[in-house]
Motif scaffolding. Structure first.
Motif, short mmCIF file in Angstrom:
data_model
loop_
_atom_site.label_atom_id
_atom_site.label_comp_id
_atom_site.label_asym_id
_atom_site.label_seq_id
_atom_site.Cartn_x
_atom_site.Cartn_y
_atom_site.Cartn_z
N UNK A 73 0.81 -1.14 -0.13
CA UNK A 73 -0.22 -0.21 0.08
C UNK A 73 1.23 1.14 0.00
N UNK A 74 0.14 2.26 0.09
CA UNK A 74 1.21 3.45 -0.44
C UNK A 74 1.67 3.90 1.37
N UNK A 75 1.06 3.62 2.72
CA UNK A 75 1.99 4.00 3.50
C UNK A 75 3.00 2.81 3.82
N UNK A 76 2.29 1.18 3.71
CA UNK A 76 3.59 0.55 3.11
C UNK A 76 4.92 1.20 3.03
N UNK A 77 4.26 1.34 1.14
CA UNK A 77 5.81 1.64 0.50
C UNK A 77 6.51 3.34 1.43
N UNK A 78 6.15 3.79 2.46
CA UNK A 78 6.47 5.09 2.67
C UNK A 78 7.42 3.94 3.76
N UNK A 79 7.04 3.12 4.56
CA UNK A 79 7.53 2.42 6.20
C UNK A 79 8.99 1.99 5.31
N UNK A 80 8.12 1.07 4.34
CA UNK A 80 9.25 0.71 3.91
C UNK A 80 10.90 0.95 3.34
N UNK A 81 10.37 1.95 2.48
CA UNK A 81 11.14 3.89 1.90
C UNK A 81 12.06 3.84 3.37
N UNK A 82 11.99 3.81 4.76
CA UNK A 82 12.35 4.80 5.08
C UNK A 82 13.47 3.41 6.71
N UNK A 83 12.72 3.18 6.50
CA UNK A 83 13.50 1.87 7.23
C UNK A 83 14.78 1.86 6.53
N UNK A 84 14.87 1.54 4.43
CA UNK A 84 15.52 0.65 3.89
C UNK A 84 16.65 2.27 4.58
N UNK A 85 15.89 3.22 3.91
CA UNK A 85 17.01 4.68 3.90
C UNK A 85 17.84 4.53 5.30
N UNK A 86 17.47 4.35 5.82
CA UNK A 86 17.85 4.37 7.56
C UNK A 86 18.57 3.35 8.30
N UNK A 87 18.80 1.63 7.39
CA UNK A 87 20.06 1.41 7.13
C UNK A 87 20.86 1.48 6.53
N UNK A 88 20.56 1.96 5.11
CA UNK A 88 21.33 2.54 3.74
C UNK A 88 22.54 3.13 4.96
N UNK A 89 21.80 4.46 5.67
CA UNK A 89 22.48 5.01 5.89
C UNK A 89 23.72 4.54 7.01
N UNK A 90 22.95 3.35 7.64
CA UNK A 90 23.66 2.94 8.95
C UNK A 90 24.97 1.87 8.36
N UNK A 91 24.91 1.11 7.16
CA UNK A 91 25.80 0.91 6.26
C UNK A 91 26.43 1.66 5.70
N UNK A 92 26.48 2.82 5.76
CA UNK A 92 27.46 3.38 5.19
C UNK A 92 28.63 3.97 6.00
N UNK A 93 27.32 4.83 7.17
CA UNK A 93 28.92 5.03 8.14
C UNK A 93 28.94 3.95 9.06
N UNK A 94 28.83 3.58 9.31
CA UNK A 94 28.85 2.63 11.32
C UNK A 94 28.99 1.03 11.21
N UNK A 95 28.50 0.47 10.12
CA UNK A 95 28.05 -0.93 10.33
C UNK A 95 29.46 -1.58 10.48
N UNK A 96 29.69 -0.95 9.28
CA UNK A 96 30.57 -2.30 8.81
C UNK A 96 31.90 -2.13 10.63
N UNK A 97 32.09 -1.19 11.07
CA UNK A 97 32.63 -1.47 12.89
C UNK A 97 31.64 -1.63 13.30
N UNK A 98 30.09 -1.95 13.64
CA UNK A 98 29.61 -2.29 14.75
C UNK A 98 29.99 -3.89 14.24
N UNK A 99 30.02 -4.00 12.91
CA UNK A 99 29.74 -5.78 12.96
C UNK A 99 31.27 -6.52 13.08
N UNK A 100 32.27 -6.09 13.24
CA UNK A 100 34.11 -5.67 13.46
C UNK A 100 34.00 -5.64 14.64
#
Ligand code: HEM
Length: 425
Positions: A73-100
């Protein structure tokens, strides 16, 4: 009732790459080849991005407001987009050191075992879970932490109860909802407990996500369900995969030795970085081969046709439930030569299979939300483990791990013990 991936796979070999099953008044279509799965999930994604609605699914997902169980649905799409961009930002910024950090912590846990034969599955769960809790709550836990035990106990109980016949029956036979049903009452109690546990962390997560998405916010319930999605989607999957990887390598010590040799020569004593994956083709081939043989979400998550459509030329009416049989697609002899054998080289030389046909994370609008997190985790955890330890069978007498697995929502290895011997520097 859904069949297990193994049963579904046998049916695939018998009835072909696409077949229909009737379950009460629900029609299901099972897709068994990567080309057909790709046609539905990627090429015709907008026809098949829905999720089937169910009474019990609503109960565990705050009325279908989670990413994984919510309908398109439109609401679901916004929900997924927000969660996805938050995760992408973390992936770029800090995920590497979190996993390390978690990989180094896991290394210490293994060193503390002092070459004792142990079952590592819980340690893998803690490592994978800590990656997600660091991303969402900014916190990680020890195996003995009461908070962690409580959270996992509760989430695992919900997944197990939700799959039980006492509860799935409520979806097909509405009259049963009026009768006393102790497992369902327990499920509702666990859902309330889960909500309470997560509510205590919600504010912090909300602040992080709002910051990342410049003022676009989610309702409290959607925010809450995002945490549930990430914890459930991101813990048992990655942990189960690590158990499978070590199980296969115990069966094939020469493959383990070759990965170690590659890591030693390429890294020359440096710590592995995700960017090293281009210089470590054999390690990547092993990771792909384990994902192929044991896709940890073997039947993905059911999709639903949101309008009348066609797959492989067959008419598919609106509301049909679509099951992508990833396990079947990964064992298709038309695509993979010698499909049951553990042969990482197939990803190095042409002819043994094709990366295009490897779909452990699904595809299209419902592609695993944590794919980039998972890929970095699998690579870094495996690189650290195989660089620093030699994994050996528990003893001469104990059989090697059973590679058949336990079929449920997540395809897990049966419990086994292993010795982790530190490699000489
Ligand atoms: C969905 C596989 C790790 C979060 C899925 C699906 C598959 C999958 C097959 C269903 C796709 C579909 O419906 O067609 C895997 C594998 C993993 C893994 C093999 C690791 C080895 C993760 C991680 C996270 C995660 C680490 C979180 C950080 C999710 C979520 C969904 C999902 C939220 C639902 C997506 C949606 O419905 O739009 N995953 N997953 N997964 N996964 Fe993963």
């Amino acid at each position: 009732m859904l069949t297990t991936s193994k049963q579904t796979f046998s049916l695939a070999r018998r009835y072909g790459n696409i077949y229909r099953l009737y379950c009460g008044n629900t029609t299901m279509v099972i897709l068994n080849s990567s080309e057909i799965i790709r046609e539905a999930l990627v090429k015709k994604w907008s026809d098949f991005a829905g999720r089937p609605h169910s009474y019990t699914g609503d109960k565990v997902s705050g009325g279908g407001q989670s990413i994984s169980l919510g309908d398109y649905s439109e609401e679901w799409k916004t929900h997924r987009r927000l969660a996805h961009s938050a995760l992408q930002r973390c992936t770029a910024d800090s995920l590497h050191s979190i996993i390390e950090k978690q990989a180094l912590h896991l290394k210490q846990v293994l060193l503390d075992y002092n070459e004792k034969a142990v079952d590592l599955s819980e340690d893998f769960t803690v490592a994978a879970s800590n990656v997600i809790t660091t991303l969402t709550f900014g916190k990680s836990y020890n195996k003995s932490s009461v908070e962690l035990q409580e959270l996992h106990g509760c989430l695992n109980e919900i997944v197990a109860l939700w799959g039980s016949p006492w509860i799935t029956a409520l979806d097909s036979f509405p009259l049963l909802r009026w009768l006393p049903n102790p497992p369902f009452s327990r499920l509702m109690k666990e859902v309330a407990r889960r909500n309470e546990l997560i509510r205590t962390h919600l504010e912090e997560f909300k602040v992080q996500t709002e910051g990342l998405n410049k003022g676009v916010t989610l309702t409290a319930i959607r925010m809450h369900m995002t945490i549930v999605d990430l914890l459930i989607g991101g813990t048992e999957t990655a942990a189960a995969w690590l158990s499978w990887a070590i199980a296969f390598l115990l069966h094939r010590p020469e493959v383990q030795a070759a990965v170690h040799e590659e890591l030693r020569t390429v890294l020359q004593g440096q710590d592995p970085r995700y960017s090293d994956r281009h210089r470590l083709p054999y390690l990547c081939a092993v990771i792909n081969e384990v994902l192929r043989l044991r896709p940890v979400a073997p039947l993905a998550v059911p999709h639903k046709a949101s309008r009348d459509s066609r797959i492989a030329g067959y008419f598919i009416p609106k509301d049909t439930v679509i099951i992508p049989n990833l396990f079947g697609a990964h064992h298709d002899p038309e695509v993979w030569s010698d499909p049951y054998s553990f042969r990482p080289e197939r990803f190095l030389d042409r002819g043994g299979g094709s990366l295009r046909a490897l779909m452990p994370f699904g595809g299209g609008a419902r592609l695993c939300l944590g794919e980039s997190v998972a890929k970095m985790e699998l690579f870094l955890f495996t690189a650290y483990l195989l660089r620093d330890f030699q994994f050996m069978p528990a003893s001469q007498e104990e059989p090697l791990p059973d590679l058949r697995g336990v079929a449920s929502v997540v395809l897990k290895a049966r419990p086994y013990r292993v010795i982790a011997r530190p490699r000489a520097k």
